[in-house]
Scaffold this active site. Sequence first.
Site, PDB file in Angstrom:
ATOM      1  N   SER A   1      -3.543  35.597  43.150  1.00  0.00           N
ATOM      2  CA  SER A   1      -2.851  34.333  42.937  1.00  0.00           C
ATOM      3  C   SER A   1      -3.709  33.162  43.441  1.00  0.00           C
ATOM      4  CB  SER A   1      -1.491  34.399  43.648  1.00  0.00           C
ATOM      5  OG  SER A   1      -0.674  33.343  43.272  1.00  0.00           O
TER       6      SER A   1
ATOM      7  N   HIS B   1       4.481  38.914  38.995  1.00  0.00           N
ATOM      8  CA  HIS B   1       3.356  38.382  39.757  1.00  0.00           C
ATOM      9  C   HIS B   1       3.149  39.157  41.063  1.00  0.00           C
ATOM     10  CE1 HIS B   1       0.412  35.399  40.827  1.00  0.00           C
ATOM     11  NE2 HIS B   1       1.072  34.993  41.884  1.00  0.00           N
ATOM     12  N   ASP B   2       4.239  39.612  41.647  1.00  0.00           N
ATOM     13  CA  ASP B   2       4.180  40.375  42.898  1.00  0.00           C
ATOM     14  C   ASP B   2       3.403  41.683  42.772  1.00  0.00           C
ATOM     15  OD1 ASP B   2       5.243  38.913  44.915  1.00  0.00           O
ATOM     16  OD2 ASP B   2       7.186  39.936  44.971  1.00  0.00           O
TER      17      ASP B   2
ATOM     18  N   ASP C   1       3.434  39.868  34.600  1.00  0.00           N
ATOM     19  CA  ASP C   1       3.300  38.631  35.388  1.00  0.00           C
ATOM     20  C   ASP C   1       3.492  37.440  34.463  1.00  0.00           C
ATOM     21  OD1 ASP C   1       2.523  36.494  36.947  1.00  0.00           O
ATOM     22  OD2 ASP C   1       0.650  37.393  37.632  1.00  0.00           O
TER      23      ASP C   1
ATOM     24  N   ARG D   1      11.950  28.925  48.497  1.00  0.00           N
ATOM     25  CA  ARG D   1      11.536  30.327  48.447  1.00  0.00           C
ATOM     26  C   ARG D   1      12.302  31.094  47.379  1.00  0.00           C
ATOM     27  NH1 ARG D   1       7.087  33.156  49.273  1.00  0.00           N
ATOM     28  NH2 ARG D   1       7.458  35.238  50.076  1.00  0.00           N
TER      29      ARG D   1
END
Lengths: 200, 381
Positions: free
Chosen positions: B157, B355-356, B322, B227
């Site tokens: 990222s 994305h994680d 992602d 968050r």
Amino acid sequence: MRPDLDIIAALINPGARVLDLGCGGGELLHHLAREKRVNGYGVEKDPEQISACVRAGVNVIEHDLDAGLGRFPDSSFDMVVMTETLQAVAAPGDLIDEMLRIGEECVVTFPNFGHWRCRLQLATQGRMPVASHLPHQWHDTPNIHLCTFRDFERLVTDKGLPMIERFVVDGHYQVRRGISRFANLIGTIAFYRLGRARSG
Amino acid sequence: MVRLTDADSVGLVEPRVAHFDQPFTLQCRETLPRFDLTYETYGELNADKSNAVLVCHALSGDHHAAGYHAPEDAKPGWWDVCIGPGKPIDTSKFCVIALNNLGGCNGSTGPRTIDPDTGEPYGANFPTVTVKDWVKSQAMLADTLGIDRFAGVVGGSLGGMQALQWAIDLPDRIEHALVIAGAAKLSAQNIAFNEIARQAIQSDPEFHDGRYYQADAVPRRGLMLARMVGHVTYLSDDSMGVRFGRELKSGDIESGQDVQFQVESYLHYQGTSFSERFDANTYLLMTRALDYFDPALEFDGDLVRALRDVTAKFLVLSFSSDWRFPPARSDEIVDALIEARKDVVSATIEAPNGHDSFLLPNARYFDVLGGYLDAVARSRG
């Protein structure tokens, strides 16, 4: 190195920019980088083959040829190579056009469906041919666009592409006597080096 | 469960602090009179100091990338799945350096630090920090460790963006750039999500225009919302479906009483725990660094030209699910590298976790990342 790759390596100038479509484990590019200082990239979709390239330190781009080659700009390579992959893609004719848009020249190899063994099997047994250069059963094959040398040459003529060179070899990648004359009958694999259609 | 004794863990680690008692001028032309960087190292630096790998963190990461600070720690460092003996970033071959970036909130100089000019925390007055500034400060850290040249700079990222910037800014000091789930610049959608997060923080009454330390307040609500929205963009629809579906944590839909979906409860938990550990001004600063990242900008927007002097070889990895930085964004980097005639390996890892995915174990991911670094180690002999 695989004997067919030796034949192709001989066609590539030192320092050339080479794109290898369906590059497998990157054998050709590895050889070219070492022997001819070639700036090369492989295109591959099989994770295992990509891993082999990574471990060999070969430039490889994960990409499915059936998604097209639009990401590569015009004339960005000197030579675009595709070994024994043409018969497995969705649109072989379009792919040849794309190869010659990206590269000044291309080299294409594929197995000959017009080989006498294939003809004999179909004629005598009435079954889809299975041979050393075409080892798959009809229902379980990646090869969806098999053709004969004559078929391919018709396509090249229709597109008006200059055929710079042609090599025909037997199943052991050897050039045998008379193979050129009776290529479509006794040749197993052909290497076609094609140039761009002359405009105007 | 602490797995200190696992053979592939770096075990107990201790953060260190590098002090820089010289002025540091940032890209925004403001100057910090001095600064600290907190970092950790895993593995041994070899005699000629040629086996160093710099790990760059993403938005909410820090220097604690692997191992444990104490035996009772519930969790190891943020990238422990990838860093350790025998792991993809193999600490038996490489000396890994991980730091908390400038502007961070976990030991390095940042908004919480006292501004020597005012005697108060910098707060919202902390200068704008860019990825270029990070690269420059990371190189200063390398100097103090005697490392002239990194065998690799790696990150996911925003961390991958630092690896890309390294290759452009300091071509003589990096052999390999490993850009994972990154992009050459953010899209309008990416910036939009970051702005929602910033607005959530800034509109919290407890934010006090960034002077919440002085007000003895914490903009918890804002950080939590920031968050939560961020977290949703890091996951995929499929992975959320598998993990939470429409399962209820409490109540029942028929009566409409006290209904709480599992996914709501999860996001509340994630948001709350984040708001307890992370600094709001740092979050604003980090999201801006992300938004402003565009190494092609000073080359008329031409990434190929930006890459002209690059000598590093690249590994560019993306993940199929992602949607924050989808594979197409990695392909932009790859295509520019090819056009600039640079060495590059690229792969798109089939992974369900959005994305994680770059933080999670995945056989193919580890095979490619580990295989690439293994080839790097072998080529160096």
